[in-house]
Design an enzyme around this catalytic site. Sequence first.
Site, short mmCIF file in Angstrom:
data_model
loop_
_atom_site.label_atom_id
_atom_site.label_comp_id
_atom_site.label_asym_id
_atom_site.label_seq_id
_atom_site.Cartn_x
_atom_site.Cartn_y
_atom_site.Cartn_z
N HIS A 225 71.81 67.59 58.75
CA HIS A 225 71.12 66.30 58.77
C HIS A 225 70.72 65.87 57.36
O HIS A 225 70.47 66.71 56.49
CB HIS A 225 69.93 66.28 59.74
CG HIS A 225 68.71 67.05 59.33
ND1 HIS A 225 67.98 67.81 60.20
CD2 HIS A 225 68.08 67.17 58.14
CE1 HIS A 225 66.95 68.35 59.56
NE2 HIS A 225 66.99 67.97 58.31
N ASP B 190 61.93 59.19 55.14
CA ASP B 190 61.51 59.35 56.54
C ASP B 190 60.03 59.69 56.69
O ASP B 190 59.34 59.98 55.69
CB ASP B 190 62.37 60.43 57.23
CG ASP B 190 62.61 61.66 56.36
OD1 ASP B 190 61.90 61.83 55.35
OD2 ASP B 190 63.50 62.46 56.69
N ASN C 116 71.58 71.90 59.99
CA ASN C 116 72.61 71.34 60.88
C ASN C 116 73.34 70.17 60.21
O ASN C 116 74.09 69.45 60.86
CB ASN C 116 71.97 70.89 62.21
CG ASN C 116 70.89 69.83 62.01
OD1 ASN C 116 70.69 69.34 60.90
ND2 ASN C 116 70.21 69.47 63.07
N GLU D 227 70.33 63.16 62.64
CA GLU D 227 70.76 64.42 63.24
C GLU D 227 72.23 64.33 63.66
O GLU D 227 72.76 63.23 63.82
CB GLU D 227 69.90 64.70 64.48
CG GLU D 227 68.40 64.77 64.21
CD GLU D 227 67.98 66.11 63.58
OE1 GLU D 227 68.84 66.90 63.18
OE2 GLU D 227 66.76 66.33 63.49
C1 F6R Z 1 63.01 65.27 54.21
C2 F6R Z 1 64.27 65.13 54.90
C3 F6R Z 1 65.04 66.27 55.44
C4 F6R Z 1 65.09 67.49 54.51
C5 F6R Z 1 65.92 68.61 55.14
C6 F6R Z 1 65.93 69.86 54.27
O1 F6R Z 1 62.51 64.02 53.80
O2 F6R Z 1 64.68 64.03 55.06
O3 F6R Z 1 66.35 65.83 55.71
O4 F6R Z 1 65.63 67.12 53.29
O5 F6R Z 1 65.40 68.95 56.39
O6 F6R Z 1 64.64 70.38 54.22
P1 F6R Z 1 64.24 71.61 53.28
O7 F6R Z 1 64.30 71.11 51.89
O8 F6R Z 1 62.84 71.96 53.71
O9 F6R Z 1 65.23 72.69 53.56
#
Ligand code: F6R
Length: 251
Positions: free
Chosen positions: A138, A67, A136, A143
């Site tokens: 995701h 992303d 959440n 989401e």
């Molecule tokens: C990042 C991504 C997000 C993160 C998720 C967890 O490329 O796609 O889905 O993997 O938000 O983030 P952290 O590792 O910061 O808790």
Amino acid sequence: MRIYETKDYDSLSRKAANIIAAKVISNPECVLGLATGSTPIGTYKRLVEMYNDGDLSFKNVKSVNLDEYKSLSPEHDQSYRYFMQTNLFNHVDIKPENTNVPNGLAENAEEECKRYNDVIKSMGGVDIQLLGLGHNGHIGFNEPADYFPLDTHLVDLTESTIKANKRFFASEDEVPRQAFTMGIRTIMQAKSILVIASGKDKAEIVCKAFSGPVTPNVPASILQLHPDVTLVCDKEAMSLLKETGVEIISL
Ligand code: F6R
């Protein structure tokens, strides 16, 4: 599904890096699906160490990131392209033309999504997809919703994600409100998936995603249906899933 519990974040990072390195060593031309966020930083650090030790080469590896924020340039220090350059790409021998991140500055979002889907297809799909887990549920920026989005698309970020990410920006107002993300179908088409989670604040979502019902309200729950998933969590993130009695390999 293989579930590994590690004693701490450092050992989680080494385990995850070993799994990725094993893929690269067994197939030096593999396609890595990569993630950003705080969880994979230690994994990338360890991969860089392996490269510096002469144990790993990315010379023929291709990569595709999950992303990117819409409207951030690759040079912006909070863009995911910048994150990948500074945490991994600048420190190993991967060819710049073999690395792919959605273009946050693309003027036509629809065309950019199509271009990115075509890039993934032209590589023959992803061999191993690394995933972090949002609070959440995701994955990428998919989401919670009442359906699973399929391919690369532009999403409106939820309040909870904006709040979780504001720590990286000067203020909440500066957090982009939209992002490009691979869809759930693309993620599920990866030949293997490696999910990493660390810390007490991830314990609830790890438990929900891997022992609760499969529902688009918890996007990561769909991973229960993938035939080749490895989950690596530290003790704290594993604490609630462990109580359900699932089989866990402790390191
Ligand atoms: C990042 C991504 C997000 C993160 C998720 C967890 O490329 O796609 O889905 O993997 O938000 O983030 P952290 O590792 O910061 O808790």
